[in-house]
Design a protein around this motif. Structure first.
Motif, short mmCIF file in Angstrom:
data_model
loop_
_atom_site.label_atom_id
_atom_site.label_comp_id
_atom_site.label_asym_id
_atom_site.label_seq_id
_atom_site.Cartn_x
_atom_site.Cartn_y
_atom_site.Cartn_z
N ILE A 286 0.86 -1.18 0.00
CA ILE A 286 0.00 0.00 0.00
C ILE A 286 0.89 1.23 0.00
N VAL B 24 1.01 5.03 0.48
CA VAL B 24 0.12 5.95 1.18
C VAL B 24 0.60 7.39 1.04
N VAL C 61 -3.22 1.36 8.00
CA VAL C 61 -1.91 0.71 7.88
C VAL C 61 -1.72 -0.36 8.94
N CYS D 187 -1.26 -4.31 7.79
CA CYS D 187 0.09 -4.87 7.84
C CYS D 187 0.29 -5.89 8.96
N TYR E 288 0.00 -7.35 4.46
CA TYR E 288 0.56 -6.48 3.43
C TYR E 288 1.75 -5.69 3.98
N ALA F 84 3.26 -1.65 3.83
CA ALA F 84 2.83 -0.29 3.52
C ALA F 84 4.05 0.62 3.45
#
Length: 466
Positions: A135, A137, A154, A158, A168, A170
């Motif tokens: 991601i 951001v 986030v 994460c 994930y 970020a």
């Protein structure tokens, strides 16, 4: 600045008192979905077998995989208006929730500026597969990776899958001068300047060549992200994007902010004073060399008394908000016209979700039909304020509603959607700078500095949550 905080607290307190007398009148806001009839066709993995795929429209993807957008948003009873929701985003204490730790990498841009990329989870604490979705951001006006609205997405995104997260990675791109990032050239950032995120994307794609990249933008960062995705078109390195509380039409928003006493006194002044504080913190760097137009704008900017956003932009950001050309602009209005993102929506070519609130006191226009672009979906609630959407969780804790639909969207486009290779134009290195082939003005390289960053520590002297 202090008077703005006190005024916000007064409004918040009065609103809570009024709500005590209306607490039994619970409000429910079902999001309104706006998606073109001929939505984009998206290839997704078949649930019956992960090696098989099928076609879905953007509407199908949202209705089947983002169920929170089909359910009510129920604001906490004492934050029943957009003003109160927005005020709580500024004065609320979020330091004990959604804690995040980052590893920071500093990037030097071609003009000598510096960007701060904050990575989570830190590689020293947890290794992720090289193809784990990322991601990317972009934060709000004077924020950074520490902002509670950033961490609200986030942190859960994460966390490991076995801990209820998405697993994930970020990367928060902190603008010049924000979140402790130094200013090293006579240039700041703005709502329309996309060259810094473009340079950061060069670095991210080179470092993680196999990972799907998903854009997420808040407020000013949402405007930058929208313009970037539209400018890149079919060659966009992002596989999908989501924007929250994007300001869209900056001309209309400015007229609304400046034309209403409450909006001008509270919101516009808070935004303008925050930006003035950023300039004050980096005045020495922005004043070098003294003959530069940006350097000559520093002293007049610091002399302003409680400037509104438009006054700040007229004095400083129309000159310092990006590279030349197109900066400097002859007026703040000319800058707003150029920087607005609503006119770029027809050029978006990746699945794109926009979330907004009708009672957002900062954003007055929601271009929900997006030029009939089938790649764009709008979800709009009647309430929520600007970067608010506070509701009570099952445990009684106050949480942001948008976390759930954004996580569902990120899972749908990062895990369920088939992402073909999106490398963008070829990259090359020249004198250590990573640049696109055929373009020499935009690029970056690693700079000294960085290290571990605490995700809950903001900057003194700035109002958070904007």
């Amino acid at each position: 600045m202090l008077s703005t905080i006190l005024f916000g607290l007064t409004v918040l307190g009065f609103g809570a008192w009024v709500a005590v007398n209306h607490r039994h009148h619970t409000t429910y806001y079902r999001p309104a979905l706006y998606i073109a009839d001929k939505g984009a066709v998206i290839e997704v993995k078949d649930a019956g077998g992960r090696t098989k795929t099928r076609q879905e429209t953007l509407r199908d993807l949202i209705e089947q995989r983002c169920p929170s957008l089909l359910r009510d948003f129920r604001p906490v009873w004492w934050l029943f208006s957009g003003h109160l929701q927005t005020a709580y985003s500024v004065v609320g204490d979020f330091s004990k929730i959604d804690e995040v730790e980052y590893d920071r990498t500093l990037l030097r841009t071609r003009d000598g500026g510096t960007l701060g990329l904050d990575f989570t989870p830190p590689e020293s604490t947890r290794k992720l597969p090289e193809d784990a979705p990322i991601i990317v951001v972009l934060h709000g006006l004077t924020g950074g990776s520490h902002e509670a609205y950033v961490r609200a997405v986030v942190s859960p995104a994460c966390r490991p899958v076995d801990d209820g997260g998405l697993g994930y990675r970020a990367i928060v791109v902190n603008f010049r001068g924000c979140a402790g990032v130094p200013v090293t050239s006579p240039q700041l950032y703005s709502a329309g300047h996309t060259e810094d995120i473009r340079a950061a994307m060069f670095y991210i794609r080179r470092r993680y060549p196999k990972a799907p990249l998903l854009g997420l933008g808040f407020s000013l960062g949402a405007n930058v992200l929208t313009r970037y995705v539209a400018e890149e078109g079919d060659g966009c390195r992002l596989a999908a994007a989501c924007v929250i509380a994007c300001p869209w039409d900056l001309v209309t928003n400015s007229e609304a902010l400046e034309g209403n006493w409450l909006h001008r006194r509270v919101y516009s002044t808070a935004l303008g004073s925050n930006l003035q504080a950023v300039v004050k913190r980096h005045a020495a760097a922005l004043s070098t060399p003294p003959s530069h137009p940006v350097a000559q704008a520093v002293a007049p900017t610091l002399a302003l008394q409680s400037p509104t956003l438009e006054t700040f932009d007229e004095t400083f950001n129309r000159i310092a908000g990006g590279s030349s050309p197109p900066f400097p602009f002859p007026s703040a209005r000319a800058y707003y016209t150029w920087a607005s993102s609503h006119t770029t929506l027809p050029r978006v070519r990746v699945p794109f979700l926009a979330i907004g609130a009708e009672d957002d006191p900062v954003v007055q226009v929601l271009p929900v039909h997006a030029g009939r672009n089938g790649y764009v979906a709008f979800a709009v609630t009647k309430g929520g304020g600007h970067l608010g959407w506070f509701e009570s969780g099952a445990d009684g804790a106050i949480r942001r509603w948008f976390t759930r639909p954004v996580l569902e969207w990120l899972e749908a486009v990062g895990r369920d959607m088939v992402v073909r290779a999106r490398p963008g134009k070829p990259l090359r290195e020249v004198d250590g700078f990573l640049m696109e082939v055929g373009r020499d003005d935009v690029g970056c390289k690693e700079a000294e500095g960085g290290g571990r960053v605490s995700g809950t520590e903001g900057e003194e002297g700035l109002l958070p949550g904007l």
